[in-house]
Write a protein that holds these residues in place. Structure first.
Motif, short mmCIF file in Angstrom:
data_model
loop_
_atom_site.label_atom_id
_atom_site.label_comp_id
_atom_site.label_asym_id
_atom_site.label_seq_id
_atom_site.Cartn_x
_atom_site.Cartn_y
_atom_site.Cartn_z
N PHE A 131 0.83 -1.21 0.00
CA PHE A 131 0.00 0.00 0.00
C PHE A 131 0.87 1.26 0.00
CE2 PHE A 131 -2.05 3.32 2.59
CZ PHE A 131 -3.14 3.61 1.80
N LEU A 132 1.90 1.26 0.84
CA LEU A 132 2.80 2.41 0.90
C LEU A 132 3.51 2.62 -0.44
CD1 LEU A 132 4.40 1.86 4.43
CD2 LEU A 132 2.80 3.67 3.79
N GLU A 133 3.94 1.52 -1.03
CA GLU A 133 4.65 1.62 -2.30
C GLU A 133 3.78 2.24 -3.38
OE1 GLU A 133 7.23 -1.25 -5.34
OE2 GLU A 133 6.27 -2.09 -3.55
N LYS A 134 2.52 1.84 -3.43
CA LYS A 134 1.61 2.40 -4.43
C LYS A 134 1.44 3.90 -4.25
CE LYS A 134 -1.27 -1.65 -5.40
NZ LYS A 134 -2.64 -2.22 -5.31
N GLN A 135 1.54 4.35 -3.00
CA GLN A 135 1.40 5.77 -2.72
C GLN A 135 2.72 6.53 -2.85
OE1 GLN A 135 -0.54 6.15 1.13
NE2 GLN A 135 -2.50 6.39 0.08
N GLY A 136 3.78 5.79 -3.16
CA GLY A 136 5.08 6.44 -3.26
C GLY A 136 5.66 6.84 -1.92
N ARG A 137 5.23 6.17 -0.86
CA ARG A 137 5.70 6.51 0.49
C ARG A 137 6.71 5.48 0.98
NH1 ARG A 137 0.27 6.53 3.68
NH2 ARG A 137 1.70 6.83 5.45
N ALA A 138 7.67 5.93 1.75
CA ALA A 138 8.71 5.05 2.29
C ALA A 138 8.19 4.30 3.51
CB ALA A 138 9.94 5.86 2.67
N GLU A 139 8.78 3.18 3.79
CA GLU A 139 8.44 2.43 5.00
C GLU A 139 8.83 3.24 6.22
OE1 GLU A 139 10.28 -1.45 7.26
OE2 GLU A 139 10.05 -1.56 5.08
N PRO A 140 7.90 3.46 7.15
CA PRO A 140 8.22 4.26 8.34
C PRO A 140 9.35 3.63 9.15
CG PRO A 140 5.85 3.97 8.12
CD PRO A 140 6.49 3.06 7.12
N ARG A 141 10.18 4.47 9.69
CA ARG A 141 11.29 4.01 10.51
C ARG A 141 10.78 3.20 11.71
NH1 ARG A 141 15.71 8.03 13.42
NH2 ARG A 141 17.00 6.39 14.37
N GLY A 142 11.33 2.02 11.89
CA GLY A 142 10.95 1.18 13.02
C GLY A 142 9.72 0.32 12.81
N TYR A 143 9.03 0.53 11.69
CA TYR A 143 7.79 -0.22 11.48
C TYR A 143 8.03 -1.71 11.34
CZ TYR A 143 3.62 -2.00 9.15
OH TYR A 143 2.52 -2.75 8.81
N ARG A 144 9.06 -2.09 10.63
CA ARG A 144 9.36 -3.51 10.43
C ARG A 144 9.55 -4.23 11.76
NH1 ARG A 144 11.15 -6.27 5.85
NH2 ARG A 144 11.08 -4.23 4.82
N ALA A 145 10.30 -3.60 12.66
CA ALA A 145 10.56 -4.22 13.97
C ALA A 145 9.28 -4.36 14.78
CB ALA A 145 11.59 -3.41 14.74
N LEU A 146 8.40 -3.37 14.68
CA LEU A 146 7.13 -3.43 15.40
C LEU A 146 6.23 -4.53 14.86
CD1 LEU A 146 6.07 0.32 15.80
CD2 LEU A 146 6.67 -1.26 17.64
N ALA A 147 6.07 -4.55 13.54
CA ALA A 147 5.12 -5.46 12.91
C ALA A 147 5.56 -6.90 12.94
CB ALA A 147 4.87 -5.02 11.47
N LEU A 148 6.86 -7.13 12.94
CA LEU A 148 7.38 -8.50 12.85
C LEU A 148 8.03 -8.98 14.14
CD1 LEU A 148 8.95 -8.38 9.26
CD2 LEU A 148 6.66 -9.12 9.94
N ARG A 149 7.82 -8.27 15.23
CA ARG A 149 8.44 -8.71 16.48
C ARG A 149 7.88 -10.05 16.92
NH1 ARG A 149 5.84 -3.88 20.07
NH2 ARG A 149 3.79 -4.79 20.52
N GLU A 150 8.68 -10.77 17.65
CA GLU A 150 8.32 -12.14 18.05
C GLU A 150 7.43 -12.18 19.28
OE1 GLU A 150 11.82 -14.48 18.42
OE2 GLU A 150 12.30 -14.41 16.28
N SER A 151 7.45 -11.14 20.09
CA SER A 151 6.65 -11.18 21.31
C SER A 151 6.23 -9.78 21.72
CB SER A 151 7.44 -11.83 22.45
OG SER A 151 8.60 -11.06 22.77
N ASN A 152 5.15 -9.73 22.51
CA ASN A 152 4.70 -8.50 23.15
C ASN A 152 5.08 -8.59 24.62
OD1 ASN A 152 3.38 -7.70 20.74
ND2 ASN A 152 1.53 -8.80 21.32
N GLU A 153 5.60 -7.52 25.17
CA GLU A 153 6.05 -7.53 26.56
C GLU A 153 4.87 -7.30 27.49
OE1 GLU A 153 9.60 -5.60 29.36
OE2 GLU A 153 9.24 -4.83 27.33
N ILE A 154 4.52 -8.31 28.26
CA ILE A 154 3.41 -8.22 29.21
C ILE A 154 3.86 -8.88 30.51
CG2 ILE A 154 1.01 -8.83 29.69
CD1 ILE A 154 0.45 -8.92 26.73
N HIS A 155 4.16 -8.09 31.52
CA HIS A 155 4.57 -8.66 32.80
C HIS A 155 4.45 -7.62 33.91
CE1 HIS A 155 8.41 -6.45 32.76
NE2 HIS A 155 8.50 -6.78 31.49
#
Length: 266
Positions: A131-155
């Motif tokens: 979707f971003l590519e179609k709009q000519g927009r760059a991937e937001p900084r840090g988005y990959r790490a957020l979206a593909l992280r292995e766990s959510n910290e809950i403690h």
């Protein structure tokens, strides 16, 4: 940038410290790459929130939502040392929500807490990049790490004074690192796999009727859907299996078997 749209507060890429929003009558809250520290949202009745909107992390540190009502989407949000005393949380979509050292009383209803992002997260990430590519927009900084992280910290969270209705913990939320409610209608399994396997054993001696079959299906579904996807501990509540205050017959048998199994393994 911070601003109000009607009674809806929108904060983008800004750090807000020590603001008391509880007197402003807000009904909506949107955070986009925002950080709130020691802010008060007490008593507000949020009709719809997007606590971590967009593709960036929003953080809430030492904030209070005491007496507030929240429904909507948590998005990419992280709460540290926040309080939700006498609050009501309804149907919050919490796929990427992180909670550390927070206190909850009041009621949490129809909400799932995820120890890891739920199935389909990688596919959504790929779709969003297209979707971003179609709009000519760059991937937001840090988005990959957020979206593909292995766990959510809950403690470190205290839920012991909360009323949980239709609440699930999935994909590896470590319940040994939370304080949980202990009312008589709650059932906690510290070793869910072992307890559910023991609960299945007596069913072989029961009549092969619809009741037995339904209980077996329910127990095996828990083993597959919950334990099989990384949830080592489980917390059940009878009210979630009741109709007009009466526990359904299959649920009564299931709870009896699981309680006995839990007791025999302790």
């Amino acid at each position: 940038m911070a601003g109000e749209q009607g009674n809806r507060l929108v904060v983008e890429h800004e750090e807000v410290v020590g603001v008391d929003y509880s007197v402003q009558g807000l009904t909506g809250l949107v955070g986009v790459g925002a950080r709130f520290e020691r802010c008060r949202f007490d008593g507000l009745r949020f009709q719809d929130v997007a606590l971590g909107s967009g593709m960036e992390l929003s953080q809430y540190v030492g904030c209070s939502f005491d007496g507030a009502v929240l429904t909507g989407t948590a998005g990419y949000s992280r709460f540290v040392g926040c309080t939700f005393r006498d609050a009501e949380i309804r149907g919050l979509k919490a796929d990427y929500l992180e909670l550390v050292d927070c206190v909850f009383t009041g009621r949490i209803r129809s909400t799932t807490f995820w120890g890891a992002p739920p199935p389909g997260s990688a596919e959504r990430f790929t779709s969003n990049l297209a979707f971003l590519e179609k709009q000519g927009r760059a991937e937001p900084r840090g988005y990959r790490a957020l979206a593909l992280r292995e766990s959510n910290e809950i403690h470190g969270n205290d839920l012991s004074g909360a009323d949980l209705v239709g609440v699930d913990f999935r994909h590896g939320v470590d319940l040994t690192r939370q304080r949980l409610p202990t009312g008589t209608d709650y059932l906690y399994l510290p070793d869910a796999e072992a307890a559910l396997q023991r609960a299945l054993a007596p069913l072989v001696d029961r009549p092969a009727d619809d009741l037995t079959a339904r209980v077996e299906r329910s127990l095996r579904r828990m083993l597959d859907r919950e334990v099989g996807t990384g949830q080592r501990q489980l917390l059940f509540r009878e009210v979630d299996y009741s109709s007009k205050g009466v526990l359904k017959p299959y649920a009564r048998l299931m709870f009896d078997l699981v309680r006995e199994a839990a007791a025999s393994g302790s």
